[in-house]
Enzyme design. Structure first.
Site, PDB file in Angstrom:
ATOM      1  N   GLY A   9       0.794  -1.161   0.136  1.00  0.00           N
ATOM      2  CA  GLY A   9      -0.023   0.070   0.119  1.00  0.00           C
ATOM      3  C   GLY A   9       1.050   1.286   0.170  1.00  0.00           C
ATOM      4  N   GLY A  12      -0.557   5.137  -1.073  1.00  0.00           N
ATOM      5  CA  GLY A  12      -1.627   5.542  -0.338  1.00  0.00           C
ATOM      6  C   GLY A  12      -1.253   6.739   0.690  1.00  0.00           C
ATOM      7  CD  GLN A  13      -3.872  10.873   4.618  1.00  0.00           C
ATOM      8  OE1 GLN A  13      -4.484  10.221   4.943  1.00  0.00           O
ATOM      9  NE2 GLN A  13      -3.538  12.302   5.012  1.00  0.00           N
ATOM     10  CB  ILE A  36      -4.022  -2.274  -5.558  1.00  0.00           C
ATOM     11  CG1 ILE A  36      -5.027  -2.896  -6.541  1.00  0.00           C
ATOM     12  CG2 ILE A  36      -4.162  -0.739  -5.352  1.00  0.00           C
ATOM     13  CD1 ILE A  36      -5.026  -4.527  -6.340  1.00  0.00           C
ATOM     14  CE1 TYR A 140     -10.149   1.825   8.519  1.00  0.00           C
ATOM     15  CE2 TYR A 140     -10.524   3.598  10.030  1.00  0.00           C
ATOM     16  CZ  TYR A 140      -9.778   2.991   9.197  1.00  0.00           C
ATOM     17  OH  TYR A 140      -8.292   3.493   9.431  1.00  0.00           O
ATOM     18  CE  LYS A 144      -7.171  -0.105   9.810  1.00  0.00           C
ATOM     19  NZ  LYS A 144      -6.133  -0.443   9.198  1.00  0.00           N
TER      20      LYS A 144
HETATM   21  N1  SER Z   1      -8.991   8.674   9.087  1.00  0.00           N
HETATM   22  C1  SER Z   1      -9.519   7.747   9.388  1.00  0.00           C
HETATM   23  C2  SER Z   1     -10.987   7.623   8.772  1.00  0.00           C
HETATM   24  O1  SER Z   1     -11.498   8.947   8.670  1.00  0.00           O
HETATM   25  C3  SER Z   1      -9.535   7.332  10.718  1.00  0.00           C
HETATM   26  O2  SER Z   1      -8.793   6.277  11.172  1.00  0.00           O
HETATM   27  O3  SER Z   1     -11.494   6.611   8.433  1.00  0.00           O
END
Ligand code: SER
Length: 340
Positions: A9, A12-13, A36, A140, A144
């Site tokens: 990854g 990504g950011q 990816i 999410y 996590k």
């Molecule tokens: N920055 C993430 C989100 O907003 C939080 O971990 O989903």
């Protein structure tokens, strides 16, 4: 033996900046950046890798003599609510694959980011501690929290040295964030510079934990460089930088761009934000491996505006370059006012 690192990854950011930092620390030849997306000139990744392809990860690990994996691929909170099956699969299956490979190939260390999204509406809203009620209410957050348990399980049962941080919302000027609830805190800088106006998808007083990317990268490197015996949290460490609401950030930006016009139009992301703490306690990270954030709202805002205006080839308004007297923002008051 030299560390050989695989980043999954890398475009990504977090990956964009962590790849550069790890290459600096370990030598470019020892860091393989995968994503990816196929490698493009200037993209910074070496290979295309689908994190759901277990065999491909295993093959790369064996062929390249990998000793550490940084697993950064994930679907964030807002996108996760729209694509729950895909979010669950991507966030949990990828971690299980990497943990399994780490166990079988006896890798030295794994890094996997968790998030403040593990907390839920019943967790303390202010100064949320490491151990408390943790009942996430987003896909999410559930993914996590589940991942945290798997990390702890693989450490306890199989001795896999997996380390993790519960990142707050991350603010950066290189790669954009991808579909989270805290994305507004990045978008606002672009819009403030380009249009002097921003329509925010959260209410003005929704306070959330945030962190500037240089702090997040330093925290990752410091955690990974800490001797194993000092690490006592094997789920994921609370990590704090700053806390602010959209109106606080707007006020900070207005010190440089006074014309900034804010409109608040909360959407479905408001409900996600309402379930998260406004601020976090990170005592264990401070005590066990010496964590100390460097940036606050004031210094982050100044740096973001300077870096972004340079990237955009824009002239910095006078007020930006003359930092001078920068009054304190009522961040703590803001939180204090809400808490009492
Ligand atoms: N920055 C993430 C989100 O907003 C939080 O971990 O989903």
């Amino acid at each position: 033996m030299k560390d050989r690192i695989l980043i999954i990854g890398s475009c990504g950011q977090i990956g964009t900046e962590l790849t550069i930092a790890l290459r600096k620390q370990h030598g470019a030849e020892n860091v393989i950046a995968s994503d990816i997306h196929a490698p493009q000139p200037g993209s910074g990744n070496d290979i295309q890798l689908d994190v759901l392809d277990h065999e491909q990860i295993e093959k790369i690990v064996k062929e390249c003599g990998i000793t550490q994996i940084y697993l950064l691929a994930a679907m964030l909170s807002a996108n996760g609510e729209q694509n729950s099956d895909a979010a669950w699969k991507l966030n949990v299956q990828s971690l299980l694959s990497v943990l399994k490979i780490a166990k079988e190939q006896k890798l030295d260390k794994i890094f996997w980011p968790s998030s403040i999204a593990v907390f839920g509406p019943d967790s303390p809203r202010y100064n949320c501690p490491q151990q408390t009620r943790i009942e996430p209410n987003t896909v999410y957050g559930i993914s996590k929290r589940t991942g945290e348990y798997w990390c702890s399980y693989y450490f306890e049962k199989h001795g896999v040295d997996v380390r993790s941080l519960r990142f707050p919302g991350l603010i950066s000027y290189t790669a954009p964030p991808g579909g989270g609830t805290t994305d507004y805190a990045v978008d606002i800088f672009h819009q403030a510079l380009e249009k002097q106006a921003y329509t925010c998808f959260l209410e003005e007083d929704t306070c959330l934990p945030m962190m500037y990317m240089p702090d997040a990268i330093r925290a990752t490197l410091e955690l990974m460089n800490t001797p194993k015996e000092k690490i006592h949290i094997r789920t994921s460490y609370n990590l704090a930088g700053m806390s602010f609401a959209p109106c606080d950030l707007a006020a900070a930006i207005r010190k440089y761009i006074p014309e900034l016009k804010m409109t608040y139009r909360p959407d479905s992301r408001q409900a996600i934000a309402n379930g998260w703490p406004a601020s976090i306690r990170d005592d264990q990270a401070r005590k066990e491996w010496g964590w100390n954030p460097e940036y606050n709202l004031k210094s982050m805002t100044a740096d973001m505006l300077q870096k972004l205006s340079k990237i955009k080839g824009m002239t910095i308004p006078e007020t930006i370059s003359q930092q001078g007297d920068f009054p304190d923002f009522p961040i703590d008051n803001h939180i204090f006012a809400k808490a009492h």
